[in-house]
Enzyme design. Structure first.
Site, PDB file in Angstrom:
ATOM      1  N   SER A  87      -9.684   2.506   2.941  1.00  0.00           N
ATOM      2  CA  SER A  87      -8.771   3.179   2.043  1.00  0.00           C
ATOM      3  C   SER A  87      -7.838   2.241   1.276  1.00  0.00           C
ATOM      4  CB  SER A  87      -7.922   4.170   2.825  1.00  0.00           C
ATOM      5  OG  SER A  87      -7.099   3.498   3.772  1.00  0.00           O
ATOM      6  N   SER A 137      -9.845   0.179   7.262  1.00  0.00           N
ATOM      7  CA  SER A 137      -9.291   0.155   5.904  1.00  0.00           C
ATOM      8  C   SER A 137      -8.619  -1.128   5.459  1.00  0.00           C
ATOM      9  CB  SER A 137      -8.324   1.318   5.716  1.00  0.00           C
ATOM     10  OG  SER A 137      -9.045   2.494   5.535  1.00  0.00           O
ATOM     11  N   LYS A 141       0.861  -1.183   0.000  1.00  0.00           N
ATOM     12  CA  LYS A 141       0.000   0.000   0.000  1.00  0.00           C
ATOM     13  C   LYS A 141       0.899   1.235   0.000  1.00  0.00           C
ATOM     14  CE  LYS A 141      -3.757   2.244   2.612  1.00  0.00           C
ATOM     15  NZ  LYS A 141      -4.644   2.171   3.797  1.00  0.00           N
TER      16      LYS A 141
END
Ligand code: GLN
Length: 491
Positions: free
Chosen positions: A149, A173, A74
């Site tokens: 997210s 998330s 990420k």
């Protein structure tokens, strides 16, 4: 090859039936052929260099169970060699001089970085639509959001663009995008995984964790990821949860006698019937596996939304004050003086949601409002944690939905921040309490336009109980095949 588990990939690599270089090329090709917008940065040369080094380690027999296996990070974890953007224009061209601890640990284990994954700007969002680099599409239905997210991480695992990914969870998330994309993800107990080099959003909540196809894969990844880091002041110390441990040690335990708490508040009127059906069917499956269901109450659940949306912005407003255009990040081209430079750089560099949170955060921390909002929120945060400790007197794990609905359509809530916030109702309290939580695929909902939309089962554990969560998830995955399903068109 791209549907194999990490264990199988490891066996093939060790047996020299495939090389790390071949594996890296295979995934780089898949990424290049994908239209999901899941990646922000790739650097094939660097990936292949790492793969060549992994092949040398494999040849020398200097290996771990992860050596030679590709992973994507990420874009909240900073990396040398790839850009580290946090999904923001502010950091669009930023290349970090160092690796996040998590990245360093996977590298030390011999894993090969495939690139950086799209996410909501500074991890603020629930749909990945707040990314400066554009939204990610949900591989199950390209009209749908992948969740957020960590939307890039979840979409990548679902589309088999990587066998493993990192993600972060501040208020859901990891769990919510895993749920929306039908993959497995675990957010560990706060403090298990180092935050060093994880671009900060809300430091008392931020926690990294893995996403993969299965709980067994997540256990392997967490083994490398977790552990004390002196560079993170809230990292759990050795003897207090910071020791290296084998999170897969209980995978094969029977679930006979397991007490599953089912919180009343998670099955109220806001829950879509298709999600409820899939979750209830999963609970019935657990009963077949020998578990018993216990009716429990988490009475402060509703308050988690206002509490989180005071505390997280408060911490964000402080963390994001470092982006002033001076040392790194975006700087406005023209300005009159220093104050003007700060104002313009920040106005240009941050997106709407980030600005909204900075404003809310500065407000709730300001003189005169601090007591009414921030302090009050901190007190209720304590009560939310108390709800869980009361519940864990009666049960071993807690289960419920991850989100009230399946993935919504791209654009549907893009202009309505509050609608996004409300959809976080079932994930926020776990984060506020610092507890570990998982999402595991448990079926599909009706909300389809062009394809099926997955449903995730949330499993919440007591502090440090990750090995049990993974055991509970693994036993379910031995009995069902939801986690093995692939979106149409993903071959
Ligand atoms: N959706 C929540 C938010 O917007 C949680 C995000 C996260 O966990 N990073 O803040």
């Amino acid at each position: 090859m791209h549907t194999k588990s990490l264990k199988e990939l490891s066996r093939l690599l060790q047996a020299k039936q495939i090389s790390s270089t071949e594996l890296a090329k295979l995934y780089l090709d898949r990424i290049a052929g994908s239209d999901l917008n899941a990646f922000i940065d790739i650097n094939a040369d660097l990936t292949l260099q790492q793969a060549a080094a992994a092949d040398q380690r494999l040849a020398a027999g200097d290996t771990t169970p992860l050596t030679g296996i590709p992973i994507a990070h990420k874009d909240i974890f900073v990396t040398r060699g790839w850009r580290s953007t946090a999904g923001s224009k502010m950091l669009a061209n930023y290349v970090s001089p160092f690796d996040a601890t998590v990245v360093e640990q996977f590298h030390a284990a011999g894993m090969v970085t495939l690139g950086k994954l799209n996410c909501d700007e500074f991890a603020m969002g629930s749909s990945n639509e707040n990314s400066y680099f554009g939204p990610v599409k949900n591989p199950w239905d390209k009209a749908a959001v992948p969740g957020g997210s960590s939307g890039g991480s979840a979409a990548t695992i679902a589309a088999r663009l990587a066998p493993a990914a990192t993600a972060t969870d501040t208020g859901g998330s990891i769990r919510q995008p895993a749920s929306f994309c039908g993959v497995t993800g675990i957010k560990p107990t706060y403090g298990r995984v180092s935050r060093f080099g994880m671009i900060a959003f809300a430091s008392s909540l931020d926690q990294g964790g893995p996403m993969a196809q299965s709980a067994e894969d997540c256990a392997l990844l967490l083994n490398a990821m977790a552990g004390f880091d002196p560079r993170d002041s809230t990292s759990l110390e050795p003897g207090k949860g910071g020791d290296k441990e084998d999170f897969g040690r209980d995978l094969d335990k029977s679930l006979q006698g397991l007490r599953i708490g089912v919180p009343r508040e998670y099955f109220g009127k806001g829950l879509a019937s298709d999600v409820e059906q899939a979750v209830r069917a999963a609970l019935a499956e657990y009963e077949k596996l020998g578990a018993t269901l216990v009716d429990i109450s988490l009475p402060k659940t509703e308050l988690s939304i206002p509490v989180y949306y005071v505390i997280a912005p408060a911490e964000a407003s402080s963390n994001l004050s470092r982006f002033d255009g001076v040392r790194y990040g975006h700087r406005a081209k023209e300005y009159k003086d220093l104050g003007d430079m700060y104002r313009k750089s920040r106005a240009e560099g941050f997106g709407d949601e980030v600005k909204r949170r900075i404003l809310v955060g500065a407000y709730v921390l300001s003189h005169g409002y601090y007591d009414a909002y921030y302090l009050q929120a901190q007190k209720i945060r304590r009560l939310i944690a108390q709800d869980f400790s009361n519940a864990f007197q009666q049960c071993d794990v807690i289960m419920g939905p991850v989100a009230p609905t399946v993935a919504w359509d791209l654009g549907d809530k893009a202009d309505d921040p509050v609608a996004n916030y409300l959809a976080d109702i079932f994930t926020l309290s776990t984060s506020l309490a610092g507890l570990p939580g998982m999402s595991i695929p448990c079926g599909f909902g009706q909300g389809e336009k062009n394809g099926k939309r997955p449903v995730g089962l949330q499993v919440i554990g007591n502090y440090f109980d990750e090995a049990r969560l993974l055991n509970v998830a693994h036993q379910y995955q031995l009995a069902t095949d939801w986690h093995l399903r692939k979106p149409e068109g993903v071959n």
